[in-house]
Scaffold this motif. Structure first.
Motif, PDB file in Angstrom:
ATOM      1  N   GLU A 183       0.844  -1.207   0.000  1.00 45.27           N
ATOM      2  CA  GLU A 183       0.000   0.000   0.000  1.00 45.27           C
ATOM      3  C   GLU A 183       0.873   1.249   0.000  1.00 45.27           C
ATOM      4  O   GLU A 183       0.499   2.272  -0.553  1.00 45.27           O
ATOM      5  N   VAL A 184       2.030   1.170   0.628  1.00 46.79           N
ATOM      6  CA  VAL A 184       2.967   2.288   0.662  1.00 46.79           C
ATOM      7  C   VAL A 184       3.582   2.478  -0.720  1.00 46.79           C
ATOM      8  O   VAL A 184       3.685   3.595  -1.217  1.00 46.79           O
ATOM      9  N   SER A 185       4.002   1.371  -1.326  1.00 45.16           N
ATOM     10  CA  SER A 185       4.584   1.409  -2.664  1.00 45.16           C
ATOM     11  C   SER A 185       4.338   0.079  -3.354  1.00 45.16           C
ATOM     12  O   SER A 185       4.653  -0.979  -2.783  1.00 45.16           O
ATOM     13  N   GLN A 186       3.825   0.125  -4.567  1.00 44.77           N
ATOM     14  CA  GLN A 186       3.567  -1.121  -5.280  1.00 44.77           C
ATOM     15  C   GLN A 186       4.863  -1.845  -5.654  1.00 44.77           C
ATOM     16  O   GLN A 186       4.823  -2.981  -6.112  1.00 44.77           O
ATOM     17  N   ASP A 187       6.005  -1.215  -5.417  1.00 44.36           N
ATOM     18  CA  ASP A 187       7.288  -1.899  -5.626  1.00 44.36           C
ATOM     19  C   ASP A 187       7.420  -3.124  -4.725  1.00 44.36           C
ATOM     20  O   ASP A 187       8.297  -3.966  -4.950  1.00 44.36           O
ATOM     21  N   PHE A 188       6.572  -3.228  -3.720  1.00 46.16           N
ATOM     22  CA  PHE A 188       6.635  -4.331  -2.775  1.00 46.16           C
ATOM     23  C   PHE A 188       5.496  -5.331  -2.964  1.00 46.16           C
ATOM     24  O   PHE A 188       5.217  -6.127  -2.084  1.00 46.16           O
ATOM     25  N   ALA A 189       4.882  -5.307  -4.135  1.00 47.58           N
ATOM     26  CA  ALA A 189       3.819  -6.269  -4.441  1.00 47.58           C
ATOM     27  C   ALA A 189       4.420  -7.668  -4.520  1.00 47.58           C
ATOM     28  O   ALA A 189       5.525  -7.859  -5.022  1.00 47.58           O
ATOM     29  N   VAL A 190       3.687  -8.629  -3.998  1.00 48.32           N
ATOM     30  CA  VAL A 190       4.112 -10.031  -4.038  1.00 48.32           C
ATOM     31  C   VAL A 190       2.910 -10.900  -4.397  1.00 48.32           C
ATOM     32  O   VAL A 190       1.761 -10.464  -4.312  1.00 48.32           O
ATOM     33  N   GLU A 191       3.202 -12.132  -4.779  1.00 48.54           N
ATOM     34  CA  GLU A 191       2.154 -13.114  -4.992  1.00 48.54           C
ATOM     35  C   GLU A 191       2.638 -14.447  -4.451  1.00 48.54           C
ATOM     36  O   GLU A 191       3.847 -14.701  -4.384  1.00 48.54           O
ATOM     37  N   ALA A 192       1.679 -15.275  -4.061  1.00 47.29           N
ATOM     38  CA  ALA A 192       2.015 -16.609  -3.584  1.00 47.29           C
ATOM     39  C   ALA A 192       2.363 -17.466  -4.795  1.00 47.29           C
ATOM     40  O   ALA A 192       1.635 -17.480  -5.784  1.00 47.29           O
ATOM     41  N   SER A 193       3.505 -18.147  -4.705  1.00 41.88           N
ATOM     42  CA  SER A 193       3.956 -18.967  -5.821  1.00 41.88           C
ATOM     43  C   SER A 193       4.734 -20.154  -5.275  1.00 41.88           C
ATOM     44  O   SER A 193       5.794 -19.966  -4.669  1.00 41.88           O
ATOM     45  N   ALA A 194       4.193 -21.335  -5.479  1.00 46.76           N
ATOM     46  CA  ALA A 194       4.853 -22.573  -5.047  1.00 46.76           C
ATOM     47  C   ALA A 194       5.262 -22.533  -3.571  1.00 46.76           C
ATOM     48  O   ALA A 194       6.375 -22.881  -3.211  1.00 46.76           O
ATOM     49  N   GLY A 195       4.362 -22.058  -2.730  1.00 49.34           N
ATOM     50  CA  GLY A 195       4.613 -22.029  -1.299  1.00 49.34           C
ATOM     51  C   GLY A 195       5.523 -20.913  -0.815  1.00 49.34           C
ATOM     52  O   GLY A 195       5.892 -20.871   0.350  1.00 49.34           O
ATOM     53  N   ARG A 196       5.889 -19.987  -1.699  1.00 47.47           N
ATOM     54  CA  ARG A 196       6.748 -18.846  -1.344  1.00 47.47           C
ATOM     55  C   ARG A 196       6.059 -17.571  -1.784  1.00 47.47           C
ATOM     56  O   ARG A 196       5.156 -17.591  -2.604  1.00 47.47           O
ATOM     57  N   TRP A 197       6.531 -16.467  -1.284  1.00 46.75           N
ATOM     58  CA  TRP A 197       6.055 -15.162  -1.727  1.00 46.75           C
ATOM     59  C   TRP A 197       7.086 -14.610  -2.704  1.00 46.75           C
ATOM     60  O   TRP A 197       8.262 -14.521  -2.371  1.00 46.75           O
ATOM     61  N   ARG A 198       6.622 -14.276  -3.907  1.00 48.35           N
ATOM     62  CA  ARG A 198       7.502 -13.820  -4.982  1.00 48.35           C
ATOM     63  C   ARG A 198       7.145 -12.393  -5.371  1.00 48.35           C
ATOM     64  O   ARG A 198       5.973 -12.031  -5.456  1.00 48.35           O
TER      65      ARG A 198
END
Length: 162
Positions: free
Chosen positions: A45-60
């Motif tokens: 929310e502060v910066s979309q540079d820190f967007a992540v998604e769940a991928s194969a049990g990790r956050w990417r």
């Protein structure tokens, strides 16, 4: 906490843990309900540079926030609403757990699968954005409980590994 129902968790906190009112985390709900997804949604929310998604049990790391970030924000909003309903009028400290920046940096990988912890620039910016996100979360909880002292508890379970 175990389970998937925010209302039930808030009722348990209110009824069984009256000396430790806190915002429950229910990771069994899936990606976004865990401590990493929750914290990264706030930082994104502060910066979309820190967007992540769940991928194969990790956050990417990803270029823009997607479904996992929206889900995490909805889970957090549900948790705050449930806490307000069950702990309304709270006039003592209210604890809000939040994964700390070192745990986040160690838990999130870049597109190549490398731990973000290796990227000094990313870690520095993550720490700055995390501080702002923690302040935002505390302010949101203060609006729910104006008579309570809101305490953000930074959880760093991976600090020793870092």
């Amino acid at each position: 906490m175990p389970g998937t129902d925010a209302q039930e968790a808030a009722a348990v906190v209110a009824g069984e843990l009256p000396d430790w009112p806190h915002l429950a985390e229910l990771p069994a709900r899936g990606p976004g309900a865990d401590m990493i997804g929750r914290a990264m949604s706030l930082v994104a929310e502060v910066s979309q540079d820190f967007a992540v998604e769940a991928s194969a049990g990790r956050w990417r790391r990803v270029p823009v926030p997607g479904m996992d970030m929206r889900r995490a924000q909805c889970f957090l909003a549900d948790d705050r609403e449930a806490a307000e309903q069950h702990l309304g009028g709270l006039d003592r400290p209210f604890t809000v757990p939040l994964a700390g920046p070192w745990t986040l940096a160690a838990s999130v990988v870049d597109a190549g699968g490398e731990a973000s912890l290796r990227d000094r620039g990313y870690v520095a910016e993550l720490c700055r954005a995390h501080g702002e996100a923690a302040g935002t979360l505390a302010a949101r909880c203060r609006r729910l409980f104006p008579q309570a002292d809101v305490v953000v508890s930074l959880d760093e379970p991976l600090l020793s590994a870092v």
